[in-house]
Design an enzyme around this catalytic site. Structure first.
Site, PDB file in Angstrom:
ATOM      1  N   LYS A 118       0.777  -1.328   0.019  1.00 44.26           N
ATOM      2  CA  LYS A 118       0.015   0.109   0.055  1.00 44.26           C
ATOM      3  C   LYS A 118       0.720   1.267   0.027  1.00 44.26           C
ATOM      4  O   LYS A 118       0.367   2.315  -0.261  1.00 44.26           O
ATOM      5  CB  LYS A 118      -0.627  -0.095   1.321  1.00 44.26           C
ATOM      6  CG  LYS A 118      -1.680  -1.158   1.448  1.00 44.26           C
ATOM      7  CD  LYS A 118      -2.506  -1.238   2.690  1.00 44.26           C
ATOM      8  CE  LYS A 118      -2.953  -2.630   3.219  1.00 44.26           C
ATOM      9  NZ  LYS A 118      -3.214  -2.689   4.596  1.00 44.26           N
ATOM     10  N   ASP A 149      14.680  -1.385   0.405  1.00 45.62           N
ATOM     11  CA  ASP A 149      15.389  -1.617   1.490  1.00 45.62           C
ATOM     12  C   ASP A 149      16.383  -2.618   1.112  1.00 45.62           C
ATOM     13  O   ASP A 149      17.477  -2.221   0.412  1.00 45.62           O
ATOM     14  CB  ASP A 149      14.516  -1.875   2.600  1.00 45.62           C
ATOM     15  CG  ASP A 149      14.916  -2.378   4.033  1.00 45.62           C
ATOM     16  OD1 ASP A 149      15.351  -1.401   4.584  1.00 45.62           O
ATOM     17  OD2 ASP A 149      14.889  -3.616   4.219  1.00 45.62           O
ATOM     18  N   LYS A 208      17.389   3.042   0.957  1.00 44.26           N
ATOM     19  CA  LYS A 208      18.428   2.849   1.863  1.00 44.26           C
ATOM     20  C   LYS A 208      19.590   2.187   1.293  1.00 44.26           C
ATOM     21  O   LYS A 208      19.653   1.075   1.544  1.00 44.26           O
ATOM     22  CB  LYS A 208      17.725   2.073   3.038  1.00 44.26           C
ATOM     23  CG  LYS A 208      16.562   2.838   3.745  1.00 44.26           C
ATOM     24  CD  LYS A 208      16.221   1.857   4.823  1.00 44.26           C
ATOM     25  CE  LYS A 208      14.752   2.518   5.225  1.00 44.26           C
ATOM     26  NZ  LYS A 208      14.408   1.397   6.388  1.00 44.26           N
ATOM     27  N   VAL A 240      11.424   4.528   8.817  1.00 42.70           N
ATOM     28  CA  VAL A 240      10.829   5.836   8.412  1.00 42.70           C
ATOM     29  C   VAL A 240       9.159   5.583   8.419  1.00 42.70           C
ATOM     30  O   VAL A 240       9.021   4.225   7.854  1.00 42.70           O
ATOM     31  CB  VAL A 240      11.422   6.789   7.449  1.00 42.70           C
ATOM     32  CG1 VAL A 240      12.738   7.191   8.007  1.00 42.70           C
ATOM     33  CG2 VAL A 240      11.392   5.975   5.979  1.00 42.70           C
ATOM     34  N   ASP A 261       4.239   2.988   6.358  1.00 43.37           N
ATOM     35  CA  ASP A 261       3.543   2.748   7.729  1.00 43.37           C
ATOM     36  C   ASP A 261       4.552   2.215   8.788  1.00 43.37           C
ATOM     37  O   ASP A 261       5.654   1.474   8.458  1.00 43.37           O
ATOM     38  CB  ASP A 261       2.296   1.846   7.598  1.00 43.37           C
ATOM     39  CG  ASP A 261       2.761   0.422   7.265  1.00 43.37           C
ATOM     40  OD1 ASP A 261       3.857   0.233   6.310  1.00 43.37           O
ATOM     41  OD2 ASP A 261       2.608  -0.326   7.923  1.00 43.37           O
ATOM     42  N   ARG A 315       0.562   6.233   7.692  1.00 35.47           N
ATOM     43  CA  ARG A 315       0.657   6.366   6.221  1.00 35.47           C
ATOM     44  C   ARG A 315       0.328   8.037   5.589  1.00 35.47           C
ATOM     45  O   ARG A 315       0.560   8.108   4.601  1.00 35.47           O
ATOM     46  CB  ARG A 315      -0.256   5.353   5.493  1.00 35.47           C
ATOM     47  CG  ARG A 315       0.235   4.082   5.517  1.00 35.47           C
ATOM     48  CD  ARG A 315      -0.438   3.196   4.623  1.00 35.47           C
ATOM     49  NE  ARG A 315      -0.407   1.663   4.834  1.00 35.47           N
ATOM     50  CZ  ARG A 315       0.629   0.883   4.543  1.00 35.47           C
ATOM     51  NH1 ARG A 315       1.468   1.285   3.799  1.00 35.47           N
ATOM     52  NH2 ARG A 315       0.702  -0.510   4.843  1.00 35.47           N
TER      53      ARG A 315
HETATM   54  P1  IMP Z   1      12.743  -4.890   0.422  1.00 35.04           P
HETATM   55  O1  IMP Z   1      12.020  -5.944  -0.366  1.00 35.04           O
HETATM   56  O2  IMP Z   1      13.461  -5.177   1.443  1.00 35.04           O
HETATM   57  O3  IMP Z   1      13.229  -3.809  -0.619  1.00 35.04           O
HETATM   58  O4  IMP Z   1      11.375  -4.058   1.091  1.00 35.04           O
HETATM   59  C1  IMP Z   1      10.761  -2.996   0.822  1.00 35.04           C
HETATM   60  C2  IMP Z   1       9.668  -2.881   1.409  1.00 35.04           C
HETATM   61  O5  IMP Z   1       9.799  -2.887   2.977  1.00 35.04           O
HETATM   62  C3  IMP Z   1       8.795  -1.421   1.358  1.00 35.04           C
HETATM   63  O6  IMP Z   1       7.933  -1.569   0.131  1.00 35.04           O
HETATM   64  C4  IMP Z   1       8.215  -1.359   2.642  1.00 35.04           C
HETATM   65  O7  IMP Z   1       6.972  -1.690   2.555  1.00 35.04           O
HETATM   66  C5  IMP Z   1       8.869  -2.027   3.784  1.00 35.04           C
HETATM   67  N1  IMP Z   1       9.989  -1.145   4.303  1.00 35.04           N
HETATM   68  C6  IMP Z   1      11.129  -0.957   4.302  1.00 35.04           C
HETATM   69  N2  IMP Z   1      11.788   0.168   4.923  1.00 35.04           N
HETATM   70  C7  IMP Z   1      10.851   0.538   5.471  1.00 35.04           C
HETATM   71  C8  IMP Z   1      10.657   1.924   6.396  1.00 35.04           C
HETATM   72  O8  IMP Z   1      11.779   2.469   6.900  1.00 35.04           O
HETATM   73  N3  IMP Z   1       9.570   2.262   6.734  1.00 35.04           N
HETATM   74  C9  IMP Z   1       8.292   1.498   6.342  1.00 35.04           C
HETATM   75  N4  IMP Z   1       8.360   0.467   5.297  1.00 35.04           N
HETATM   76  C10 IMP Z   1       9.567   0.154   5.202  1.00 35.04           C
END
Ligand code: IMP
Ligand code: MG
Length: 192
Positions: free
Chosen positions: A51, A111, A139, A161, A167, A173
């Site tokens: 979302k 992330d 990040k 964050v 969220d 959000r």
């Molecule tokens: P990745 O697959 O590890 O890159 O995860 C990305 C997803 O993790 C994002 O779409 C967010 O839903 C969640 N996420 C990662 N870091 C944060 C944060 O700092 N705050 C909120 N959601 C996060």
């Protein structure tokens, strides 16, 4: 407009603002102009990852000067606790057929990069003519897989964050800018 809750409305929950609404809007305006040039005459399909990307997708498509179709996908990345395992599952799929389409994926934040790495691969497997990515935040310190989004957002340090779509436990959000929570918020959630 999008996200009208201000930090001053919830001072007990917020430690500090990390990215202002002005910085967010400037980033999205820059990317919208670039996307409008790059996709002129190509009828792109803009895919938001639910979302968290909803706020960014609405702001981006509003700021674009070309027609865009919009669709959404909901993904979940399972793993122990908050660590992504690399195993991504579709919770709710796109309604559009992406074969032959120029797809622009819009995400809230990168992330580990695992979610977007999997999604861009999946869209190519489904026959998309092109797949590009815009993530509002990134990040770099957390990356586990290589991703090179064409449309770069705002780099942030390794902090959790919230706001502008992001969220914590489904809250915050609708905060207008992006902020770091007070540690007491997490303590409360763990006790609950
Ligand atoms: P990745 O697959 O590890 O890159 O995860 C990305 C997803 O993790 C994002 O779409 C967010 O839903 C969640 N996420 C990662 N870091 C944060 C944060 O700092 N705050 C909120 N959601 C996060
Ligand atoms: Mg997400």
């Amino acid at each position: 407009m999008i996200g009208d809750v201000k930090i001053s409305d919830i001072p007990n929950d917020i430690e500090r603002e990390l990215v202002s609404r002005e910085q967010i809007e400037a980033c999205i305006a820059r990317v919208a102009a670039q996307v409008s040039r790059d996709y002129a005459g190509r009828d792109p399909l803009v895919v938001g990852v639910l979302k968290g990307a909803v706020n960014t997708l609405v702001a981006l498509t509003d700021a674009m000067t070309i027609n865009a179709q919009v669709d959404f996908i909901s993904l979940s990345s399972y793993g122990a606790g908050t660590q992504s395992s690399g195993h991504v599952v579709i919770r709710q799929d796109l309604s559009a057929d992406v074969s032959g389409r120029d797809v622009l994926v819009v995400e809230d934040i990168i992330d580990s990069g695992i979610t977007l790495h999997w999604l861009t691969g999946e869209l190519k497997r489904r026959g998309a003519a092109s797949v590009e990515v815009f993530a509002l935040f990134d990040k770099p310190a957390r990356h586990k897989v290589e991703l090179n989004p064409k449309y770069k957002g705002i780099e942030i340090p390794d902090e959790f964050v919230v706001g502008f779509g992001l969220d914590y436990a489904e809250k915050y959000r609708n905060l207008e800018s992006v902020a770091i929570l007070r540690p007491s918020v997490y303590d409360k959630e763990e006790r609950a």
